[in-house]
Design a protein around this motif. Structure first.
Motif, PDB file in Angstrom:
ATOM      1  N   GLU A 160       0.815  -1.278   0.027  1.00  0.00           N
ATOM      2  CA  GLU A 160      -0.055   0.010  -0.051  1.00  0.00           C
ATOM      3  C   GLU A 160       1.074   1.288  -0.001  1.00  0.00           C
ATOM      4  O   GLU A 160       0.746   2.222  -0.870  1.00  0.00           O
ATOM      5  N   VAL A 161       1.948   1.315   0.700  1.00  0.00           N
ATOM      6  CA  VAL A 161       2.673   2.505   0.781  1.00  0.00           C
ATOM      7  C   VAL A 161       3.522   2.722  -0.469  1.00  0.00           C
ATOM      8  O   VAL A 161       3.369   3.596  -0.945  1.00  0.00           O
ATOM      9  N   MET A 162       3.872   1.518  -1.064  1.00  0.00           N
ATOM     10  CA  MET A 162       4.542   1.525  -2.418  1.00  0.00           C
ATOM     11  C   MET A 162       3.312   2.057  -3.620  1.00  0.00           C
ATOM     12  O   MET A 162       3.911   2.775  -4.252  1.00  0.00           O
ATOM     13  N   LYS A 163       2.038   1.827  -3.528  1.00  0.00           N
ATOM     14  CA  LYS A 163       1.294   1.936  -4.324  1.00  0.00           C
ATOM     15  C   LYS A 163       1.056   3.734  -4.415  1.00  0.00           C
ATOM     16  O   LYS A 163       1.008   4.456  -5.153  1.00  0.00           O
ATOM     17  N   ARG A 164       1.144   4.147  -2.964  1.00  0.00           N
ATOM     18  CA  ARG A 164       0.882   5.466  -2.770  1.00  0.00           C
ATOM     19  C   ARG A 164       2.045   6.311  -3.536  1.00  0.00           C
ATOM     20  O   ARG A 164       1.868   7.484  -3.887  1.00  0.00           O
ATOM     21  N   ARG A 165       3.311   5.836  -3.223  1.00  0.00           N
ATOM     22  CA  ARG A 165       4.424   6.556  -3.878  1.00  0.00           C
ATOM     23  C   ARG A 165       4.444   6.456  -5.344  1.00  0.00           C
ATOM     24  O   ARG A 165       4.847   7.332  -5.893  1.00  0.00           O
ATOM     25  N   GLU A 166       3.807   5.491  -5.803  1.00  0.00           N
ATOM     26  CA  GLU A 166       3.694   5.254  -7.234  1.00  0.00           C
ATOM     27  C   GLU A 166       2.586   6.257  -7.771  1.00  0.00           C
ATOM     28  O   GLU A 166       2.796   6.937  -9.042  1.00  0.00           O
ATOM     29  N   ASP A 167       1.685   6.482  -6.986  1.00  0.00           N
ATOM     30  CA  ASP A 167       0.537   7.425  -7.246  1.00  0.00           C
ATOM     31  C   ASP A 167       1.104   8.866  -7.519  1.00  0.00           C
ATOM     32  O   ASP A 167       0.836   9.646  -8.235  1.00  0.00           O
ATOM     33  N   LEU A 168       2.006   9.120  -6.513  1.00  0.00           N
ATOM     34  CA  LEU A 168       2.638  10.534  -6.461  1.00  0.00           C
ATOM     35  C   LEU A 168       3.650  10.834  -7.396  1.00  0.00           C
ATOM     36  O   LEU A 168       4.133  11.802  -7.581  1.00  0.00           O
ATOM     37  N   ARG A 169       4.188   9.879  -8.299  1.00  0.00           N
ATOM     38  CA  ARG A 169       4.986   9.974  -9.279  1.00  0.00           C
ATOM     39  C   ARG A 169       4.781  10.450 -10.614  1.00  0.00           C
ATOM     40  O   ARG A 169       3.519   9.917 -11.020  1.00  0.00           O
ATOM     41  N   ASP A 170       5.227  11.438 -11.057  1.00  0.00           N
ATOM     42  CA  ASP A 170       4.965  12.034 -12.253  1.00  0.00           C
ATOM     43  C   ASP A 170       5.284  11.285 -13.291  1.00  0.00           C
ATOM     44  O   ASP A 170       6.495  10.985 -13.696  1.00  0.00           O
ATOM     45  N   PRO A 171       4.278  10.417 -14.210  1.00  0.00           N
ATOM     46  CA  PRO A 171       4.679   9.402 -15.072  1.00  0.00           C
ATOM     47  C   PRO A 171       5.616  10.131 -16.396  1.00  0.00           C
ATOM     48  O   PRO A 171       6.194   9.357 -16.954  1.00  0.00           O
ATOM     49  N   ILE A 172       5.582  11.385 -16.547  1.00  0.00           N
ATOM     50  CA  ILE A 172       6.113  12.127 -17.605  1.00  0.00           C
ATOM     51  C   ILE A 172       7.475  12.463 -17.136  1.00  0.00           C
ATOM     52  O   ILE A 172       8.533  12.124 -17.746  1.00  0.00           O
TER      53      ILE A 172
END
Length: 275
Positions: A160-172
Protein backbone atom coordinates in the motif's frame (compact mmCIF):
# COMPACT_ATOMS: atom_id res chain seq x y z
CA UNK A 1 -31.63 31.83 72.38
CA UNK A 2 -28.03 32.89 72.05
CA UNK A 3 -25.35 30.35 71.26
CA UNK A 4 -21.89 30.38 72.79
CA UNK A 5 -19.22 30.95 70.18
CA UNK A 6 -15.56 30.40 70.67
CA UNK A 7 -13.71 32.94 68.55
CA UNK A 8 -11.58 30.43 66.77
CA UNK A 9 -9.89 31.36 63.50
CA UNK A 10 -11.84 30.52 60.37
CA UNK A 11 -10.32 30.55 56.91
CA UNK A 12 -13.24 32.50 55.49
CA UNK A 13 -16.99 33.07 55.63
CA UNK A 14 -17.73 29.72 53.96
CA UNK A 15 -15.65 27.97 56.59
CA UNK A 16 -17.69 29.70 59.31
CA UNK A 17 -20.98 28.72 57.64
CA UNK A 18 -19.92 25.07 57.44
CA UNK A 19 -19.00 25.21 61.12
CA UNK A 20 -22.45 26.57 62.03
CA UNK A 21 -24.23 23.98 59.88
CA UNK A 22 -22.28 21.13 61.49
CA UNK A 23 -22.80 22.60 64.97
CA UNK A 24 -26.57 22.82 64.49
CA UNK A 25 -26.65 19.45 62.71
CA UNK A 26 -28.85 20.70 59.88
CA UNK A 27 -29.13 19.47 56.33
CA UNK A 28 -26.89 21.48 54.01
CA UNK A 29 -29.55 21.21 51.25
CA UNK A 30 -32.21 22.69 53.58
CA UNK A 31 -30.43 25.39 55.53
CA UNK A 32 -32.56 27.19 58.16
CA UNK A 33 -31.44 30.56 56.86
CA UNK A 34 -32.94 32.58 59.74
CA UNK A 35 -31.10 30.58 62.43
CA UNK A 36 -27.80 30.48 60.56
CA UNK A 37 -27.98 34.19 59.77
CA UNK A 38 -28.62 35.05 63.43
CA UNK A 39 -25.65 32.99 64.63
CA UNK A 40 -23.48 34.34 61.85
CA UNK A 41 -24.28 37.94 62.85
CA UNK A 42 -23.42 37.14 66.47
CA UNK A 43 -20.01 35.95 65.35
CA UNK A 44 -19.56 39.15 63.32
CA UNK A 45 -20.36 41.22 66.41
CA UNK A 46 -17.78 39.29 68.40
CA UNK A 47 -15.20 39.86 65.65
CA UNK A 48 -15.78 43.60 65.62
CA UNK A 49 -15.24 43.75 69.41
CA UNK A 50 -11.83 42.14 68.94
CA UNK A 51 -10.74 44.82 66.44
CA UNK A 52 -10.21 42.45 63.53
CA UNK A 53 -8.45 43.75 60.43
CA UNK A 54 -10.64 45.36 57.78
CA UNK A 55 -9.51 43.13 54.92
CA UNK A 56 -10.54 40.06 56.94
CA UNK A 57 -13.78 41.63 58.12
CA UNK A 58 -14.81 42.67 54.60
CA UNK A 59 -15.14 39.05 53.43
CA UNK A 60 -17.38 38.17 56.38
CA UNK A 61 -19.48 41.33 55.90
CA UNK A 62 -20.10 40.46 52.23
CA UNK A 63 -21.35 37.02 53.25
CA UNK A 64 -23.54 38.63 55.95
CA UNK A 65 -25.14 40.82 53.29
CA UNK A 66 -25.68 37.72 51.13
CA UNK A 67 -27.40 35.88 54.00
CA UNK A 68 -29.67 38.86 54.70
CA UNK A 69 -30.55 39.03 50.98
CA UNK A 70 -31.44 35.33 50.94
CA UNK A 71 -33.50 35.71 54.12
CA UNK A 72 -35.48 38.61 52.65
CA UNK A 73 -36.08 36.78 49.35
CA UNK A 74 -37.46 33.76 51.23
CA UNK A 75 -40.08 35.99 52.85
CA UNK A 76 -41.38 37.01 49.42
CA UNK A 77 -43.42 34.85 47.02
CA UNK A 78 -41.18 32.25 45.35
CA UNK A 79 -39.72 33.14 41.98
CA UNK A 80 -40.12 30.73 39.05
CA UNK A 81 -37.84 29.89 36.13
CA UNK A 82 -38.77 29.45 32.47
CA UNK A 83 -39.97 25.88 33.10
CA UNK A 84 -42.31 27.09 35.85
CA UNK A 85 -40.26 25.58 38.69
CA UNK A 86 -39.71 27.53 41.90
CA UNK A 87 -36.25 28.99 42.41
CA UNK A 88 -34.69 28.38 45.82
CA UNK A 89 -32.75 31.51 46.90
CA UNK A 90 -30.36 29.23 48.83
CA UNK A 91 -29.33 27.23 45.74
CA UNK A 92 -26.22 29.28 44.86
CA UNK A 93 -25.06 29.36 48.49
CA UNK A 94 -25.47 25.57 48.80
CA UNK A 95 -23.40 25.07 45.64
CA UNK A 96 -20.58 27.21 47.03
CA UNK A 97 -20.65 25.41 50.36
CA UNK A 98 -20.50 21.95 48.74
CA UNK A 99 -17.62 23.01 46.51
CA UNK A 100 -15.72 24.53 49.44
CA UNK A 101 -16.36 21.43 51.57
CA UNK A 102 -14.96 19.17 48.84
CA UNK A 103 -11.72 21.12 48.53
CA UNK A 104 -11.43 21.40 52.31
CA UNK A 105 -11.55 17.64 52.84
CA UNK A 106 -9.18 17.13 49.93
CA UNK A 107 -6.70 19.42 51.69
CA UNK A 108 -7.07 17.30 54.84
CA UNK A 109 -6.29 14.18 52.82
CA UNK A 110 -3.20 15.75 51.25
CA UNK A 111 -2.03 17.04 54.64
CA UNK A 112 -2.37 13.55 56.10
CA UNK A 113 -0.44 12.00 53.24
CA UNK A 114 2.29 14.60 53.66
CA UNK A 115 2.53 13.77 57.37
CA UNK A 116 2.75 10.04 56.63
CA UNK A 117 5.40 10.62 53.96
CA UNK A 118 7.71 12.29 56.49
CA UNK A 119 8.49 8.89 58.00
CA UNK A 120 9.24 7.21 54.67
CA UNK A 121 12.82 6.95 53.45
CA UNK A 122 14.14 5.46 50.23
CA UNK A 123 17.40 3.66 49.74
CA UNK A 124 19.49 4.38 46.70
CA UNK A 125 19.51 1.77 44.00
CA UNK A 126 22.47 -0.56 44.43
CA UNK A 127 22.78 -3.03 41.58
CA UNK A 128 25.87 -4.86 40.37
CA UNK A 129 27.32 -3.62 37.09
CA UNK A 130 26.51 -6.95 35.43
CA UNK A 131 22.82 -6.56 36.29
CA UNK A 132 22.65 -2.93 35.13
CA UNK A 133 24.32 -3.78 31.80
CA UNK A 134 22.06 -6.74 31.15
CA UNK A 135 19.50 -6.26 28.39
CA UNK A 136 16.85 -8.84 27.77
CA UNK A 137 17.21 -10.34 24.28
CA UNK A 138 14.47 -9.37 21.87
CA UNK A 139 12.83 -11.91 19.62
CA UNK A 140 11.35 -10.06 16.60
CA UNK A 141 8.90 -12.87 15.85
CA UNK A 142 7.62 -12.83 19.43
CA UNK A 143 7.25 -9.05 19.43
CA UNK A 144 5.31 -9.14 16.17
CA UNK A 145 3.13 -11.94 17.49
CA UNK A 146 2.30 -10.02 20.69
CA UNK A 147 1.45 -6.92 18.65
CA UNK A 148 -0.85 -8.94 16.42
CA UNK A 149 1.30 -8.30 13.34
CA UNK A 150 2.05 -11.02 10.78
CA UNK A 151 4.41 -11.12 7.81
CA UNK A 152 1.53 -11.15 5.28
CA UNK A 153 0.09 -8.11 7.04
CA UNK A 154 3.42 -6.28 6.88
CA UNK A 155 3.74 -7.15 3.20
CA UNK A 156 0.27 -5.76 2.52
CA UNK A 157 1.15 -2.50 4.31
CA UNK A 158 4.36 -2.31 2.29
CA UNK A 159 2.44 -2.77 -0.96
CA UNK A 160 0.00 0.00 0.00
CA UNK A 161 2.85 2.39 0.80
CA UNK A 162 4.60 1.63 -2.48
CA UNK A 163 1.34 2.15 -4.36
CA UNK A 164 0.94 5.60 -2.77
CA UNK A 165 4.49 6.47 -3.82
CA UNK A 166 3.71 5.30 -7.34
CA UNK A 167 0.59 7.46 -7.44
CA UNK A 168 2.66 10.50 -6.45
CA UNK A 169 5.13 9.81 -9.25
CA UNK A 170 4.82 11.99 -12.35
CA UNK A 171 4.71 9.47 -15.22
CA UNK A 172 6.10 12.04 -17.67
CA UNK A 173 8.81 13.83 -15.76
CA UNK A 174 9.96 10.74 -13.87
CA UNK A 175 11.08 9.09 -17.14
CA UNK A 176 13.33 12.01 -18.00
CA UNK A 177 17.00 11.37 -17.58
CA UNK A 178 19.52 13.91 -16.53
CA UNK A 179 18.87 17.22 -18.27
CA UNK A 180 22.05 18.75 -19.55
CA UNK A 181 22.57 22.02 -21.36
CA UNK A 182 23.35 21.60 -25.06
CA UNK A 183 26.17 23.76 -26.37
CA UNK A 184 25.72 24.85 -30.00
CA UNK A 185 27.73 27.40 -31.97
CA UNK A 186 24.95 29.24 -33.76
CA UNK A 187 27.11 30.93 -36.42
CA UNK A 188 28.98 27.72 -37.26
CA UNK A 189 25.75 25.68 -37.48
CA UNK A 190 24.12 28.22 -39.79
CA UNK A 191 27.16 28.30 -42.06
CA UNK A 192 27.24 24.50 -42.13
CA UNK A 193 23.57 24.29 -43.16
CA UNK A 194 23.97 26.97 -45.85
CA UNK A 195 27.09 25.35 -47.38
CA UNK A 196 25.45 21.93 -47.38
CA UNK A 197 22.42 23.19 -49.31
CA UNK A 198 24.44 25.32 -51.75
CA UNK A 199 26.91 22.53 -52.52
CA UNK A 200 24.21 19.95 -53.28
CA UNK A 201 21.65 22.35 -54.74
CA UNK A 202 18.87 20.00 -53.61
CA UNK A 203 18.23 17.90 -50.49
CA UNK A 204 15.34 16.77 -48.34
CA UNK A 205 14.38 18.56 -45.17
CA UNK A 206 14.51 15.23 -43.30
CA UNK A 207 18.08 14.55 -44.49
CA UNK A 208 19.14 18.02 -43.40
CA UNK A 209 17.85 17.50 -39.88
CA UNK A 210 19.59 14.13 -39.55
CA UNK A 211 23.08 15.43 -40.34
CA UNK A 212 23.73 16.23 -36.67
CA UNK A 213 22.10 15.12 -33.44
CA UNK A 214 20.70 17.31 -30.74
CA UNK A 215 17.59 19.35 -30.19
CA UNK A 216 19.40 22.68 -30.45
CA UNK A 217 20.83 21.72 -33.84
CA UNK A 218 17.29 20.98 -35.10
CA UNK A 219 16.04 24.36 -33.89
CA UNK A 220 18.97 26.32 -35.40
CA UNK A 221 18.64 24.40 -38.70
CA UNK A 222 14.95 25.22 -38.94
CA UNK A 223 15.61 28.92 -38.23
CA UNK A 224 18.40 28.95 -40.82
CA UNK A 225 16.08 27.54 -43.51
CA UNK A 226 13.46 30.17 -42.71
CA UNK A 227 16.05 32.95 -42.96
CA UNK A 228 17.44 31.62 -46.28
CA UNK A 229 13.92 31.38 -47.70
CA UNK A 230 13.22 34.93 -46.56
CA UNK A 231 16.29 36.21 -48.42
CA UNK A 232 15.42 34.18 -51.54
CA UNK A 233 18.50 31.92 -51.34
CA UNK A 234 16.42 28.71 -51.27
CA UNK A 235 12.86 27.57 -51.70
CA UNK A 236 10.93 24.54 -50.43
CA UNK A 237 8.82 22.18 -52.53
CA UNK A 238 6.25 19.59 -51.47
CA UNK A 239 4.62 17.69 -54.31
CA UNK A 240 1.78 16.19 -52.30
CA UNK A 241 0.14 16.48 -48.90
CA UNK A 242 2.24 14.95 -46.16
CA UNK A 243 4.91 14.19 -48.74
CA UNK A 244 8.64 14.74 -48.49
CA UNK A 245 9.75 18.38 -48.28
CA UNK A 246 12.50 19.19 -50.77
CA UNK A 247 14.92 22.09 -50.23
CA UNK A 248 16.45 23.58 -53.43
CA UNK A 249 19.00 26.33 -53.86
CA UNK A 250 17.80 29.32 -55.88
CA UNK A 251 19.77 31.08 -58.61
CA UNK A 252 21.84 33.96 -57.39
CA UNK A 253 19.89 36.25 -59.67
CA UNK A 254 16.74 35.48 -57.67
CA UNK A 255 18.29 36.53 -54.38
CA UNK A 256 16.57 39.49 -52.78
CA UNK A 257 19.85 40.90 -51.48
CA UNK A 258 23.42 40.82 -52.66
CA UNK A 259 25.58 38.14 -51.12
CA UNK A 260 26.62 39.21 -47.65
CA UNK A 261 27.60 37.59 -44.46
CA UNK A 262 24.10 37.66 -42.99
CA UNK A 263 24.88 34.66 -40.83
CA UNK A 264 27.38 36.55 -38.70
CA UNK A 265 24.89 39.41 -38.35
CA UNK A 266 22.11 37.07 -37.19
CA UNK A 267 24.45 35.26 -34.82
CA UNK A 268 25.34 38.58 -33.22
CA UNK A 269 21.64 39.35 -32.75
CA UNK A 270 21.25 36.18 -30.66
CA UNK A 271 23.93 37.72 -28.37
CA UNK A 272 25.37 34.31 -27.47
CA UNK A 273 27.14 31.55 -29.43
CA UNK A 274 25.64 28.98 -27.08
CA UNK A 275 21.90 29.61 -27.50
Amino acid sequence: MAIELKLQAFEGPLDLLLHLIDKNKVNIYDIPIALITQQYMEYIDAMTQRDMQMDTMSEFLVMAATLLDIKSRMLLPAEKNEEGEEIDPREELVRQLLEYKTYKYMSFELREREANAEGVYFRRQQLPDEVRRYKEPVDPDKVLEQAGVTLPGLYQVFQEVMKRREDLRDPIRADFGRIEKETVDTAETMQFVERYIMSRRRCTFRKLLMLRSGRMYTVVTFLTILELMKRGHIYAVQDENFGEIEIEANDRSQWIEDEEDFISEWAEETDSPEE
